[in-house]
Motif scaffolding. Structure first.
Motif, PDB file in Angstrom:
ATOM      1  N   ALA A  76      37.683  43.594  45.969  1.00 60.97           N
ATOM      2  CA  ALA A  76      38.063  42.341  45.222  1.00 60.97           C
ATOM      3  C   ALA A  76      38.969  41.451  46.121  1.00 60.97           C
ATOM      4  CB  ALA A  76      38.847  42.564  44.094  1.00 60.97           C
ATOM      5  N   LEU A  77      38.904  40.282  46.448  1.00 66.09           N
ATOM      6  CA  LEU A  77      39.403  39.684  47.382  1.00 66.09           C
ATOM      7  C   LEU A  77      40.119  38.322  46.694  1.00 66.09           C
ATOM      8  CD1 LEU A  77      36.890  38.958  50.299  1.00 66.09           C
ATOM      9  CD2 LEU A  77      38.599  40.740  50.073  1.00 66.09           C
ATOM     10  N   PRO A  78      41.359  37.961  47.181  1.00 67.63           N
ATOM     11  CA  PRO A  78      42.210  36.949  46.178  1.00 67.63           C
ATOM     12  C   PRO A  78      41.730  35.483  46.738  1.00 67.63           C
ATOM     13  CG  PRO A  78      43.199  37.688  48.318  1.00 67.63           C
ATOM     14  CD  PRO A  78      42.043  38.287  48.266  1.00 67.63           C
ATOM     15  N   ILE A  79      41.663  34.672  45.618  1.00 64.45           N
ATOM     16  CA  ILE A  79      41.512  33.010  45.985  1.00 64.45           C
ATOM     17  C   ILE A  79      42.603  32.377  45.156  1.00 64.45           C
ATOM     18  CG2 ILE A  79      39.029  33.269  46.445  1.00 64.45           C
ATOM     19  CD1 ILE A  79      38.632  32.342  43.485  1.00 64.45           C
ATOM     20  N   TYR A  80      43.724  33.283  44.844  1.00 60.06           N
ATOM     21  CA  TYR A  80      44.682  32.303  44.107  1.00 60.06           C
ATOM     22  C   TYR A  80      46.065  32.100  44.965  1.00 60.06           C
ATOM     23  CZ  TYR A  80      46.958  37.158  44.214  1.00 60.06           C
ATOM     24  OH  TYR A  80      47.442  38.205  44.475  1.00 60.06           O
ATOM     25  N   SER A  81      46.832  31.422  44.429  1.00 60.60           N
ATOM     26  CA  SER A  81      47.997  31.120  45.340  1.00 60.60           C
ATOM     27  C   SER A  81      49.228  30.843  44.263  1.00 60.60           C
ATOM     28  CB  SER A  81      47.961  29.648  45.763  1.00 60.60           C
ATOM     29  OG  SER A  81      47.970  28.597  45.172  1.00 60.60           O
ATOM     30  N   TRP A  82      50.297  31.023  44.891  1.00 59.80           N
ATOM     31  CA  TRP A  82      51.742  30.780  44.119  1.00 59.80           C
ATOM     32  C   TRP A  82      52.779  30.398  44.892  1.00 59.80           C
ATOM     33  CZ3 TRP A  82      50.902  36.654  42.429  1.00 59.80           C
ATOM     34  CH2 TRP A  82      51.481  37.590  43.511  1.00 59.80           C
ATOM     35  N   ALA A  83      53.959  30.266  44.086  1.00 59.51           N
ATOM     36  CA  ALA A  83      55.173  29.929  44.988  1.00 59.51           C
ATOM     37  C   ALA A  83      56.232  31.135  44.558  1.00 59.51           C
ATOM     38  CB  ALA A  83      55.645  28.625  44.816  1.00 59.51           C
ATOM     39  N   ILE A  84      57.155  31.306  45.272  1.00 64.86           N
ATOM     40  CA  ILE A  84      58.301  32.311  45.115  1.00 64.86           C
ATOM     41  C   ILE A  84      59.395  31.433  44.951  1.00 64.86           C
ATOM     42  CG2 ILE A  84      59.725  34.258  45.575  1.00 64.86           C
ATOM     43  CD1 ILE A  84      57.036  35.355  47.105  1.00 64.86           C
ATOM     44  N   HIS A  85      60.088  31.549  43.809  1.00 69.50           N
ATOM     45  CA  HIS A  85      61.156  30.741  43.581  1.00 69.50           C
ATOM     46  C   HIS A  85      62.502  31.569  43.841  1.00 69.50           C
ATOM     47  CE1 HIS A  85      63.572  28.115  40.185  1.00 69.50           C
ATOM     48  NE2 HIS A  85      64.115  28.059  41.555  1.00 69.50           N
ATOM     49  N   ILE A  86      63.191  30.857  44.715  1.00 65.32           N
ATOM     50  CA  ILE A  86      64.471  31.407  45.509  1.00 65.32           C
ATOM     51  C   ILE A  86      65.777  30.769  45.303  1.00 65.32           C
ATOM     52  CG2 ILE A  86      65.305  32.464  47.612  1.00 65.32           C
ATOM     53  CD1 ILE A  86      62.335  32.291  48.753  1.00 65.32           C
ATOM     54  N   ARG A  87      66.800  31.434  44.906  1.00 67.53           N
ATOM     55  CA  ARG A  87      68.189  30.848  44.994  1.00 67.53           C
ATOM     56  C   ARG A  87      69.326  31.935  45.338  1.00 67.53           C
ATOM     57  NH1 ARG A  87      69.416  29.378  39.127  1.00 67.53           N
ATOM     58  NH2 ARG A  87      67.972  27.486  39.601  1.00 67.53           N
ATOM     59  N   ASN A  88      69.936  31.347  46.511  1.00 69.15           N
ATOM     60  CA  ASN A  88      71.122  31.993  47.276  1.00 69.15           C
ATOM     61  C   ASN A  88      70.240  33.325  47.668  1.00 69.15           C
ATOM     62  OD1 ASN A  88      72.809  30.272  46.779  1.00 69.15           O
ATOM     63  ND2 ASN A  88      73.114  31.266  44.531  1.00 69.15           N
ATOM     64  N   GLN A  89      69.053  33.536  48.270  1.00 66.47           N
ATOM     65  CA  GLN A  89      68.171  34.357  48.799  1.00 66.47           C
ATOM     66  C   GLN A  89      67.981  35.652  48.013  1.00 66.47           C
ATOM     67  OE1 GLN A  89      67.361  35.148  52.367  1.00 66.47           O
ATOM     68  NE2 GLN A  89      67.290  32.823  51.945  1.00 66.47           N
ATOM     69  N   LYS A  90      67.961  35.165  46.443  1.00 66.51           N
ATOM     70  CA  LYS A  90      67.265  36.103  45.426  1.00 66.51           C
ATOM     71  C   LYS A  90      66.321  35.442  44.869  1.00 66.51           C
ATOM     72  CE  LYS A  90      71.882  38.339  44.528  1.00 66.51           C
ATOM     73  NZ  LYS A  90      72.870  38.466  43.391  1.00 66.51           N
ATOM     74  N   VAL A  91      65.159  36.213  44.509  1.00 68.09           N
ATOM     75  CA  VAL A  91      63.970  35.752  44.023  1.00 68.09           C
ATOM     76  C   VAL A  91      64.137  35.661  42.462  1.00 68.09           C
ATOM     77  CG1 VAL A  91      61.626  36.492  43.543  1.00 68.09           C
ATOM     78  CG2 VAL A  91      62.506  36.937  45.564  1.00 68.09           C
TER      79      VAL A  91
END
Length: 334
Positions: free
Chosen positions: A221-236
């Motif tokens: 199974a291979l990925p074709i998705y994307s996302w963004a990681i929301h970060i504030r003050n170096q915390k996810v």
């Protein structure tokens, strides 16, 4: 003359075998409501897709009683009878960690709900896939659950396999299934650093050599998705799916400060999420070149060629990020 005929015949035979042995293209479908968009229908048709792996429901624990229960069963709005359908049940690992889990009862209820969904939608099926990232502490319940599903369903059974379960299979054990699907993604941790958590060749190389020793037949199974990681003050703070990065570049409330990072210039709401000034969005994507690189690496390290390459997941948002023939390009690497 005879020798020449022999070599020509051998060449034609090998060419024929090579063509016929190419894996088929399949897709995972992971939305609660199944209704194909125009783009999704075109991709299925263009790639001659005949098999779909469809998430039917999750199994989690009720907050108060800690009893297993189905989460968000699928609703079909399109006819899928012309596809070979493989129902998938995703089981949260915390279910399998329950010391008092009635494994046989859970297996019976799981099969019953699959059959109910199929009967309501006139779907015939020959295979079930169980998706669970089991751990050393949950493996006994999980392996017993697989045995019960196999015994009660009388269907072909497949299971998702993670990279760490391949490398350390003597500890994690191998479920009694007919085949496995190696999930070749989600390799790193969700973190504020610059590494891609969906795919890292550096991480994958630590596991790839173990493939040839793994006793279970595997598809990929291979990925074709994307996302963004929301970060504030170096915390996810969380993952933000289905963010259009092209639109983000045009949004004056955000500024791109590197190839993968955006900074919030002005506090705002976007897609129902609040972004505070100076928050960061770390974008994680999979390029066409990444997919072909994955395929090449897997092909170089597998003990036997896969029968299927399954792309995660069939969604118009994902598909628009790739050229039309990317899926055929990927399977040509095998």
């Amino acid at each position: 003359m005879i020798k020449r005929f022999f070599w020509i015949s051998l060449f034609l035979l090998l060419a024929s075998c090579s063509k016929n042995d190419k894996p088929i293209i399949a897709f995972y479908y992971w939305k609660t409501n199944l209704k194909f968009s125009k783009t999704e229908k075109e991709v299925l048709k263009d790639n001659e897709v005949s098999k779909l792996y469809i998430r039917y429901f999750d199994i989690g624990l009720q907050p108060q009683t800690k009893v297993p229960f189905p989460i968000s069963p699928i609703h079909f709005y399109d006819n899928v009878q012309h596809f070979e359908i493989v129902p998938i049940v995703f089981i949260q690992n915390k279910v399998m960690l329950q010391s008092n889990l009635d494994v046989e009862d859970l297996a019976q209820k799981t099969i019953h709900l699959i059959d109910e969904i199929n009967a309501a939608n006139r779907i015939k099926y020959t295979e079930i896939q169980i998706d669970c990232d089991w751990s050393l502490d949950s493996k006994n319940n999980y392996l017993k659950f697989i045995e019960q599903i196999k015994k009660l369903s009388h269907k072909k059974l497949s299971a998702t396999i993670r990279l760490h379960q391949v490398k350390y299979f003597k500890k994690t054990k191998i479920p009694n299934v007919d085949s496995g699907v190696l999930m070749f993604y989600n390799m790193g941790s969700i973190a504020p650093d610059s590494l891609n958590s969906i795919y890292s060749r550096e991480i994958s190389e630590k596991y790839l050599k173990s493939l040839k020793k793994y006793p279970l037949s595997l598809d990929f199974a291979l990925p074709i998705y994307s996302w963004a990681i929301h970060i504030r003050n170096q915390k996810v703070l969380g993952l933000r799916s289905k963010l259009n990065f092209g639109e983000l570049k045009k949004d004056k409330k955000f500024e791109q400060i590197s190839p993968i990072f955006f900074r919030v210039k002005q506090s705002n709401y976007k897609n129902g999420v609040y972004y505070e000034e100076n928050d960061l969005l770390k974008t994680e994507t999979i390029s066409s070149e990444d997919l072909k690189e994955m395929a090449d690496d897997l092909n170089d390290n597998t003990a036997q060629p896969p029968k299927e390459i399954i792309f995660y997941d069939l969604d118009e948002f994902n598909l628009k990020n790739y050229e039309k023939n990317i899926f055929k390009q990927v399977i040509s690497c095998f």
